[in-house]
Design an enzyme around this catalytic site. Structure first.
Site, PDB file in Angstrom:
ATOM      1  N   HIS A  13       0.832  -1.221   0.000  1.00 34.80           N
ATOM      2  CA  HIS A  13       0.000   0.000   0.000  1.00 34.80           C
ATOM      3  C   HIS A  13       0.864   1.268   0.000  1.00 34.80           C
ATOM      4  O   HIS A  13       0.456   2.289   0.549  1.00 34.80           O
ATOM      5  CB  HIS A  13      -0.934   0.049   1.217  1.00 34.80           C
ATOM      6  CG  HIS A  13      -1.730  -1.208   1.440  1.00 34.80           C
ATOM      7  ND1 HIS A  13      -3.011  -1.381   0.974  1.00 34.80           N
ATOM      8  CD2 HIS A  13      -1.402  -2.372   2.066  1.00 34.80           C
ATOM      9  CE1 HIS A  13      -3.441  -2.585   1.319  1.00 34.80           C
ATOM     10  NE2 HIS A  13      -2.476  -3.204   1.981  1.00 34.80           N
ATOM     11  N   SER A  45      14.697  19.408 -18.407  1.00 34.99           N
ATOM     12  CA  SER A  45      13.510  20.218 -18.666  1.00 34.99           C
ATOM     13  C   SER A  45      13.898  21.403 -19.541  1.00 34.99           C
ATOM     14  O   SER A  45      15.013  21.912 -19.455  1.00 34.99           O
ATOM     15  CB  SER A  45      12.947  20.711 -17.325  1.00 34.99           C
ATOM     16  OG  SER A  45      12.282  21.944 -17.491  1.00 34.99           O
ATOM     17  N   LYS A 102      16.325  20.107 -13.440  1.00 35.56           N
ATOM     18  CA  LYS A 102      15.601  18.842 -13.550  1.00 35.56           C
ATOM     19  C   LYS A 102      16.342  17.738 -14.268  1.00 35.56           C
ATOM     20  O   LYS A 102      17.008  17.954 -15.271  1.00 35.56           O
ATOM     21  CB  LYS A 102      14.289  19.088 -14.291  1.00 35.56           C
ATOM     22  CG  LYS A 102      13.317  19.949 -13.510  1.00 35.56           C
ATOM     23  CD  LYS A 102      12.540  19.152 -12.511  1.00 35.56           C
ATOM     24  CE  LYS A 102      11.238  18.711 -13.138  1.00 35.56           C
ATOM     25  NZ  LYS A 102      10.596  17.707 -12.320  1.00 35.56           N
ATOM     26  N   GLU A 127       9.013   6.570 -17.499  1.00 42.51           N
ATOM     27  CA  GLU A 127       7.668   7.104 -17.756  1.00 42.51           C
ATOM     28  C   GLU A 127       7.173   6.665 -19.129  1.00 42.51           C
ATOM     29  O   GLU A 127       5.997   6.346 -19.314  1.00 42.51           O
ATOM     30  CB  GLU A 127       7.679   8.631 -17.652  1.00 42.51           C
ATOM     31  CG  GLU A 127       7.915   9.095 -16.220  1.00 42.51           C
ATOM     32  CD  GLU A 127       8.150  10.594 -16.112  1.00 42.51           C
ATOM     33  OE1 GLU A 127       7.770  11.171 -15.088  1.00 42.51           O
ATOM     34  OE2 GLU A 127       8.732  11.202 -17.024  1.00 42.51           O
TER      35      GLU A 127
END
Ligand code: ARG
Length: 460
Positions: A157, A278, A284, A291
């Protein structure tokens, strides 16, 4: 009126938009090599059926070889009337051999030809996919061996549950991929059966030796029923289904590593070779590789559901809807193979922060061990659970971490606590109690590593 392989019956050409709508060449040209193999073997079959003489078969085979060379050198042009790769191959052969080329389609339909080509193509691609599955398994195993003694919080969880070894985590994916490999083997067992000779749906009217034909094309046997063989797309569905299953595994690992590589966790760093920056924020470094794998999983699931919808309502035997089976399958295979290769690179090069993993272990992660401790002192488990639950609540309420409680404080909750309760807060203590088969204990992990190594050697 332009000449097509079926124009005899027609008094006018197809509408231009209809032609564009109906061509499959832009994608089914991938079946070219399979189509050449199928034509060569079908020519031999036609000698058995006395349509060709031995010399004519030789001529046809020689010409098919020359066509293959020209095709791969980019020296062959498609005609606007080529509907698909099968009609193009027949046209090229006929342009070179005249009537001999015109005989190649005797006793055959594109319906049995296309499934045969497609099966040959998928069989090879699925083998390539298996190599990439094994490639990722190899990397997972190497990293597991490196991290046999690395401990980290195990989560359920997305909350800390119990300490585990990082190797144990990595091996969990090794074994998931092992099942994927098994599915690939099953695909071959179920589907490496030759449809050629089934004709349009009723079986060829020419007495070819289908067993010889099947073996010559690398199949294990010839199909038993011509209606089934020409209308069957289970082999395509099973292919995209196994791609989906692989992608689901990759996607879950990606999801873990996306947040484990975030500032909040810092358990690992994705190598710069597999991230991007980025356009706006200079600081970044984003885990785009992972992803994208998660995103491509959606795409592969889409391919599989396209195929299921395609097949759901069609009647028995071939219908043109089935031409729509190729693009989703090609794409699913391609994306899955790429994702496997990318993930292998990510896993191989990631920097693991062993210290951060260990420091992240919250003292409450030993609560189960504490209950088990009481159980070993004859306290029934349900009571032990209740007692430890109260200790955890008390420690939270008093802002005192569980491992900072004194023995006297522990004893207030249960008289069975003794000085050795403090040993519970060492991760290796928790792990060493879990050497049960399949557990996260060091001996169990060692056995898993040995088994994994054996499994890899048996793939060869
Ligand atoms: N291009 C077709 C396909 O991929 C080949 C079979 C065509 N058969 C037919 N009866 N029109 O399905």
């Amino acid at each position: 009126m332009s000449k097509t392989i079926w124009s005899g019956r027609f008094s006018k050409s197809a509408d231009q938009l209809m032609k564009d709508f109906s061509v499959s060449l832009p994608f089914d040209r991938l079946l070219f090599d399979a189509d050449i193999q199928v034509n060569r073997q079908w020519a031999r079959s036609l000698q058995e059926a006395q349509v060709y003489t031995a010399e004519e078969v030789e001529q046809v085979e020689r010409e098919l070889e020359a066509i293959a060379l020209d095709f791969h050198r980019g020296n062959l042009d498609f005609s606007p009337d080529d509907e698909d790769i099968h009609s193009a191959t027949e046209r090229w052969l006929t342009a070179r051999l005249g009537a001999l080329g015109e005989r190649i389609h005797t006793g055959r339909s594109r319906n049995d030809q296309v499934v045969t080509d497609f099966k040959i193509y998928l069989r090879e691609k699925i083998q390539d996919l298996h190599k990439q599955v094994v490639g990722l398994q190899t990397v997972l195993l190497e990293r597991a061996e490196e991290h046999e003694n690395t401990v980290m919080p195990g989560y359920t969880h997305v909350r800390q549950a119990q300490p585990i070894s990082f190797a144990h985590y990595l091996l969990s994916f090794f074994f998931q991929l092992q099942r994927d490999g098994n599915r690939i083997t099953d695909w071959r067992t179920n589907h490496n059966i030759c449809p050629l000779g089934s004709g349009a749906l009723a079986g060829s009217a020419f007495a070819v030796d289908r067993q010889r034909l099947a073996l010559a094309l690398g199949f294990d046997s010839a199909s038993d029923n011509s209606i089934d063989a020409t209308g069957d797309r289970d082999f395509v569905l099973d292919c995209t289904s196994l791609c989906v299953q692989i992608m689901l595994h990759l996607s879950r690992l990606s999801e873990d590593w996306i947040y484990w590589s975030s500032e909040a966790y810092g358990f690992l760093a994705i190598d710069q070779a597999y991230g991007t920056g980025s356009s706006m924020m200079p600081q970044k470094m984003n885990p785009d590789s992972l992803e994208l794998i998660r995103g491509k999983t959606a795409r592969v699931i889409g391919a599989h559901s396209t195929l299921m919808s395609l097949i759901k309502g069609i009647p028995t035997a071939y219908v043109r809807d089935l031409q729509e089976d190729k693009e989703p399958a090609f794409d699913a295979l391609h994306q899955t193979e790429l994702s496997l290769r990318i993930l292998a690179g990510v896993v191989k090069t990631a920097e693991i922060d062993v210290q951060r993993m260990r420091l992240a272990l919250h003292p409450s992660v030993y609560a189960t061990d504490m209950a088990d401790y009481l159980v070993r002192k004859q306290v029934p488990f349900r009571q032990a659970h209740e007692i430890v639950g109260k200790i955890v609540a008390w420690s939270e309420g008093n802002d005192k971490p569980l491992d900072q409680l004194s023995l006297a404080e522990f004893k207030q909750f249960n008289a069975n606590f003794a000085a050795d309760v403090l040993d519970l807060f060492k991760p290796h203590h928790a792990l060493s109690h879990r050497n049960i088969a399949g557990g996260t204990g060091p001996q169990s992990v060692r056995r898993q590593i040995e088994k994994a190594r054996q499994l890899l050697t048996s793939v060869g």
